[in-house]
Design an enzyme around this catalytic site. Structure first.
Site, mmCIF file in Angstrom:
data_model
loop_
_atom_site.group_PDB
_atom_site.id
_atom_site.type_symbol
_atom_site.label_atom_id
_atom_site.label_comp_id
_atom_site.label_asym_id
_atom_site.label_seq_id
_atom_site.Cartn_x
_atom_site.Cartn_y
_atom_site.Cartn_z
ATOM 1 N N ARG A 91 -0.431 -2.088 -6.854
ATOM 2 C CA ARG A 91 -0.775 -3.152 -5.899
ATOM 3 C C ARG A 91 -1.830 -4.082 -6.503
ATOM 4 O O ARG A 91 -1.727 -5.311 -6.383
ATOM 5 C CB ARG A 91 -1.276 -2.514 -4.602
ATOM 6 C CG ARG A 91 -1.799 -3.496 -3.544
ATOM 7 C CD ARG A 91 -2.099 -2.711 -2.269
ATOM 8 N NE ARG A 91 -3.028 -3.372 -1.381
ATOM 9 C CZ ARG A 91 -2.697 -4.241 -0.431
ATOM 10 N NH1 ARG A 91 -1.434 -4.577 -0.273
ATOM 11 N NH2 ARG A 91 -3.619 -4.757 0.361
ATOM 12 N N HIS A 145 -2.046 2.617 -5.971
ATOM 13 C CA HIS A 145 -2.809 1.424 -5.631
ATOM 14 C C HIS A 145 -3.023 0.542 -6.859
ATOM 15 O O HIS A 145 -3.250 -0.672 -6.726
ATOM 16 C CB HIS A 145 -4.156 1.817 -5.015
ATOM 17 C CG HIS A 145 -4.563 0.932 -3.873
ATOM 18 N ND1 HIS A 145 -3.798 0.781 -2.731
ATOM 19 C CD2 HIS A 145 -5.640 0.117 -3.700
ATOM 20 C CE1 HIS A 145 -4.392 -0.067 -1.905
ATOM 21 N NE2 HIS A 145 -5.507 -0.483 -2.475
ATOM 22 N N ARG A 168 0.852 -1.183 0.000
ATOM 23 C CA ARG A 168 0.000 0.000 0.000
ATOM 24 C C ARG A 168 0.895 1.242 0.000
ATOM 25 O O ARG A 168 2.057 1.176 0.415
ATOM 26 C CB ARG A 168 -0.896 0.028 1.234
ATOM 27 C CG ARG A 168 -1.859 -1.151 1.369
ATOM 28 C CD ARG A 168 -2.663 -1.040 2.655
ATOM 29 N NE ARG A 168 -3.642 -2.116 2.802
ATOM 30 C CZ ARG A 168 -3.425 -3.268 3.408
ATOM 31 N NH1 ARG A 168 -2.227 -3.498 3.946
ATOM 32 N NH2 ARG A 168 -4.366 -4.185 3.504
ATOM 33 N N LYS A 202 -2.260 -2.363 7.485
ATOM 34 C CA LYS A 202 -3.598 -1.955 7.890
ATOM 35 C C LYS A 202 -3.962 -2.645 9.196
ATOM 36 O O LYS A 202 -3.711 -3.837 9.376
ATOM 37 C CB LYS A 202 -4.600 -2.325 6.790
ATOM 38 C CG LYS A 202 -5.908 -1.553 6.864
ATOM 39 C CD LYS A 202 -6.708 -1.735 5.597
ATOM 40 C CE LYS A 202 -7.944 -0.861 5.612
ATOM 41 N NZ LYS A 202 -8.722 -0.988 4.347
ATOM 42 N N TYR A 228 -10.149 -10.238 -6.656
ATOM 43 C CA TYR A 228 -9.192 -10.503 -7.722
ATOM 44 C C TYR A 228 -9.543 -11.755 -8.514
ATOM 45 O O TYR A 228 -9.100 -11.915 -9.645
ATOM 46 C CB TYR A 228 -7.776 -10.599 -7.151
ATOM 47 C CG TYR A 228 -7.335 -9.285 -6.552
ATOM 48 C CD1 TYR A 228 -7.000 -8.218 -7.373
ATOM 49 C CD2 TYR A 228 -7.296 -9.090 -5.183
ATOM 50 C CE1 TYR A 228 -6.635 -6.995 -6.836
ATOM 51 C CE2 TYR A 228 -6.941 -7.881 -4.641
ATOM 52 C CZ TYR A 228 -6.612 -6.829 -5.467
ATOM 53 O OH TYR A 228 -6.257 -5.608 -4.938
ATOM 54 N N HIS A 247 -4.389 -8.886 3.786
ATOM 55 C CA HIS A 247 -5.832 -8.783 3.983
ATOM 56 C C HIS A 247 -6.248 -9.601 5.196
ATOM 57 O O HIS A 247 -5.859 -10.765 5.332
ATOM 58 C CB HIS A 247 -6.582 -9.307 2.755
ATOM 59 C CG HIS A 247 -6.579 -8.371 1.601
ATOM 60 N ND1 HIS A 247 -6.859 -8.765 0.305
ATOM 61 C CD2 HIS A 247 -6.328 -7.036 1.526
ATOM 62 C CE1 HIS A 247 -6.782 -7.721 -0.506
ATOM 63 N NE2 HIS A 247 -6.451 -6.671 0.215
#
Length: 307
Positions: free
Chosen positions: A246, A243, A149, A174, A278, A269
Site C-alpha cells: 500500500r 502494508h 489495506r 477505515k 508520502y 484517508h
C-alpha cells in the site's frame, strides 16, 4: 471508584459495541485505556468522573509517559478518554470534557518502508507454482494496484469487484467509510486467473473474493504469512508485509502525478495530513537523486580534485 462510575464506563463500551459497531480490537483498546484512567483515579482518591479536572488528565498522561508508554499509545489513550468524557457530557452526567485541551507528548513520525518500482516488479512477476500461489499473486497485484489495506482486501466479496469497468468497491474502509478505486490491467488479469480456480476452493455459500484452502474467507494472518513465504521464495532480502505494498502504491502514484488529493482519495484517508507523509518519501527520493547527480553535491573522497 464509585459503582456508578464503573457502570458509566460499561454503558459507553456498550454504545461502541452495539451502536457504533467498532472493531473488537478498538473496543479492547478503549477498555484498557479507561481502566488505566480508573486506576489513576483510585490512587488519587477520585470517586467520580465529575471530580476530574484538566490537571488530573495531564498528570495521568505524564505518569504513563514516565512509565515508558510510547507517544502513539498515549495519543490513543487520550482519544479514548476524550470520547468517553464526550459521552458523559452528551448524557449530562458531567458539565465539561476536561481532556479536550490536553496534549500527548509529540512523537517523531517514521517514514513507512516501501519497495521501489523494480522491486515491486520483481515481487509481482514471480511465477506461481500451484493454484494457491495464483490466488496469492492476485492478492499482491490488487494490493499494489488499488492501495488496499489488509483488512479491506480480506473483507472483499466477489460482488464488490467489477472487472469490466476495472473498479473495486471497498465497503469496509477505515471508519466504516466506503470508496471505489481503480483496478489496473495486470491486477485484473491476475484476479481473472484466480476466479477461474475459486469455485474449486470456495464453499457454496461463501461470498469472499479470496478464500483459504478450507473454502472460507482468508484470514489476515494467513495473508501475512503467505506474503512472507513468497518473499523468501523469490529471495528478496527485504522483509515485505502487506502494508508495504500500500505504501509503495501511494508513493509511486504521487511521484508520477504529484496529485496529493487524488492519492488521499485512493487511500481513503480522512485527513490530508495523513497522506502528506508520502511527500516526505518523494522528497527523500529526489534528495538522493540530487546528491548522486549534482556536480557540486557529490561526495568526494580525500584528495579528490574539485571539478
Amino acid at each position: 471508584m464509585h459503582q456508578t462510575a464503573e457502570q458509566q464506563v460499561a454503558e459507553f463500551l456498550d454504545v461502541l459495541r452495539f451502536q457504533q459497531r467498532v472493531s473488537p480490537h478498538t473496543l479492547a483498546s478503549y477498555s484498557r485505556d479507561l481502566a488505566q484512567l480508573k486506576r489513576y483515579c483510585e490512587l488519587h482518591g477520585i470517586s467520580s468522573w465529575e471530580e476530574l479536572v484538566p490537571a488530573h488528565i495531564r498528570d495521568h498522561i505524564a505518569s504513563r509517559h514516565r512509565d515508558g508508554v510510547g507517544s502513539r499509545s498515549l495519543q490513543r489513550e487520550l482519544s479514548a478518554i476524550r470520547s468517553f468524557l464526550n459521552f458523559l457530557v452528551n448524557r449530562r452526567r458531567i458539565a465539561d470534557n476536561v481532556a479536550r485541551g490536553v496534549r500527548s507528548p509529540k512523537t517523531s513520525r517514521k517514514l513507512p518502508s516501501l519497495l521501489d518500482a523494480d522491486q515491486m516488479n520483481g515481487l509481482l512477476e514471480g511465477l506461481p507454482e500451484d493454484e494457491l500461489e495464483i490466488r496469492d499473486v492476485a492478492m499482491w497485484e490488487l494490493f499494489y494496484s488499488s492501495g488496499l489495506r489488509l483488512s479491506e482486501l480480506v473483507s472483499l466479496d466477489t460482488q464488490d469487484l467489477d472487472l469490466d469497468s476495472g473498479t473495486v468497491l471497498v465497503r469496509h474502509g477505515k471508519g466504516q467509510k466506503s470508496r471505489v478505486v481503480p483496478v489496473g490491467r495486470c491486477a485484473r488479469q491476475a484476479i481473472q486467473r484466480w476466479l477461474e480456480l475459486r469455485p474449486g476452493y470456495a464453499c457454496s455459500s461463501e461470498k469472499a473474493l479470496f478464500v483459504s484452502r478450507r473454502g472460507k474467507r482468508i484470514a489476515c494472518r494467513t495473508v501475512q504469512l503467505r506474503l512472507e513465504r513468497w518473499q523468501v521464495k523469490l529471495g528478496l532480502p527485504q522483509h515485505v508485509h502487506p502494508h508495504m505494498l500500500r505504501h509503495s502504491f501511494a508513493s509511486h502514484i504521487l511521484e508520477s502525478s504529484g496529485d496529493l488529493r487524488a492519492v488521499q482519495e485512493l487511500l481513503g484517508h480522512a485527513n490530508l495530513s495523513t497522506t502528506q507523509i508520502y511527500t516526505h518519501l518523494d522528497f527523500q527520493h529526489l534528495a538522493t537523486v540530487y546528491d548522486q547527480s549534482h556536480p557540486r553535491a557529490k561526495k568526494r573522497g580525500p584528495g579528490s580534485p574539485v571539478t
